[in-house]
Design an enzyme around this catalytic site. Structure first.
Site, PDB file in Angstrom:
ATOM      1  CB  ILE A  15      -0.908   0.003   1.243  1.00  0.00           C
ATOM      2  CG1 ILE A  15      -1.831  -1.211   1.235  1.00  0.00           C
ATOM      3  CG2 ILE A  15      -1.747   1.282   1.312  1.00  0.00           C
ATOM      4  CD1 ILE A  15      -2.546  -1.425   2.558  1.00  0.00           C
ATOM      5  CE  LYS A  19      -1.160  -2.515  -4.921  1.00  0.00           C
ATOM      6  NZ  LYS A  19      -0.721  -1.832  -3.682  1.00  0.00           N
ATOM      7  CD  GLU A  81      -7.490 -15.495 -26.734  1.00  0.00           C
ATOM      8  OE1 GLU A  81      -7.853 -14.912 -27.778  1.00  0.00           O
ATOM      9  OE2 GLU A  81      -7.974 -16.583 -26.349  1.00  0.00           O
ATOM     10  NE  ARG A 139       6.026   7.253  -2.269  1.00  0.00           N
ATOM     11  CZ  ARG A 139       6.714   6.432  -3.051  1.00  0.00           C
ATOM     12  NH1 ARG A 139       6.250   5.220  -3.309  1.00  0.00           N
ATOM     13  NH2 ARG A 139       7.860   6.809  -3.583  1.00  0.00           N
ATOM     14  CB  VAL A 140      -0.561   5.561   3.478  1.00  0.00           C
ATOM     15  CG1 VAL A 140      -1.928   5.327   4.114  1.00  0.00           C
ATOM     16  CG2 VAL A 140      -0.190   4.381   2.586  1.00  0.00           C
ATOM     17  NE  ARG A 142       2.183  12.991  -1.166  1.00  0.00           N
ATOM     18  CZ  ARG A 142       3.270  12.246  -1.226  1.00  0.00           C
ATOM     19  NH1 ARG A 142       4.211  12.369  -0.305  1.00  0.00           N
ATOM     20  NH2 ARG A 142       3.433  11.359  -2.186  1.00  0.00           N
ATOM     21  NE  ARG A 143      -2.881   5.866  -0.940  1.00  0.00           N
ATOM     22  CZ  ARG A 143      -2.454   4.798  -1.593  1.00  0.00           C
ATOM     23  NH1 ARG A 143      -1.780   4.953  -2.729  1.00  0.00           N
ATOM     24  NH2 ARG A 143      -2.692   3.585  -1.158  1.00  0.00           N
ATOM     25  CG  LEU A 183      13.286   5.496 -10.018  1.00  0.00           C
ATOM     26  CD1 LEU A 183      13.218   3.996 -10.267  1.00  0.00           C
ATOM     27  CD2 LEU A 183      13.918   6.200 -11.214  1.00  0.00           C
TER      28      LEU A 183
END
Length: 213
Positions: A15, A19, A81, A139-140, A142-143, A183
């Site tokens: 989390i 991703k 496919e 990050r968790v 912050r969002r 990154l």
């Protein structure tokens, strides 16, 4: 930079690692269809974060049946496919079960999982994103997704380690391990181009991508 040889790409990680953002970017770049997790569709998830012991099994089974239904529908429709990018690996469902369930609950879960798992084909490539627990926590926070607010820092730390352990042993598909600390694939075109080039050059069953600060 063609990724056509990878019909089904999975972007995975704990989390807060980014991703879903990367999966969305990959799909847009390659013209692939998408398959995303729907945590908001799990009626037990928010209650699990508030009371893990009581709601862990209900949450886990709800996710398991949601994912197997999606995978079976896609397989029957021939969706794999054509190029498909998803932000979850079906096999990792067991990771959360092992982390959150009591022993007797885990045994029950395993019986169900092992019955369903053979129906799901392995992906052609897994991109496993890593980040330090401190980064995930920041990050968790912050969002600020409503259902994620009750997640504790200690749970994110344990989850990060559980992912490391899981992918250390995972060998059902090629794995491209990416340290995402320095990154930003969504906002920095050079970072994304570098990632795409490294994936294109991948030859072995497991490779690593790490950029220093």
């Amino acid at each position: 930079m063609s990724l056509d040889k990878y019909r089904h790409i999975v972007v995975e990680g704990p989390i807060g690692v980014g991703k879903t953002s990367l999966a969305r970017k990959l799909a847009a770049h390659t013209g692939a269809t998408t398959l995303f997790e729907k945590p908001e569709a799990n009626p037990f998830l928010e209650r699990f974060y508030l009371d893990p012991a009581r709601y862990a099994l209900s949450t886990q089974l709800s996710f398991l049946f949601q994912r197997i239904t999606e995978m079976k529908q896609l397989t029957q429709a021939g969706m794999f496919e054509v190029n498909t990018v998803s932000d979850y690996l079906f096999a990792k469902d067991e990771l959360f079960a092992r982390l959150n369930l009591h022993d007797d609950e885990f045994m029950l879960y395993q019986n169900v999982f092992r019955h369903l798992a053979p129906q799901v084909p392995a992906p052609d490539l897994v991109i496993y994103l890593q980040a330090a627990p401190e980064t995930l926590i920041e990050r968790v926070h912050r969002r600020a997704n409503p259902y994620e607010r009750p997640i504790s820092d200690s749970y994110l730390t344990r989850l990060s380690q559980a992912y490391s352990d899981f992918f250390y042993h995972y060998d059902a598909a090629p794995v491209f391990v990416v340290n995402s600390e320095n990154l930003n694939f969504v906002d920095k075109a050079d970072d994304f181009a570098m990632l795409m080039e490294r994936i294109k050059q991948m030859r072995g069953a497991r490779e690593y991508f790490n950029v220093g600060a």
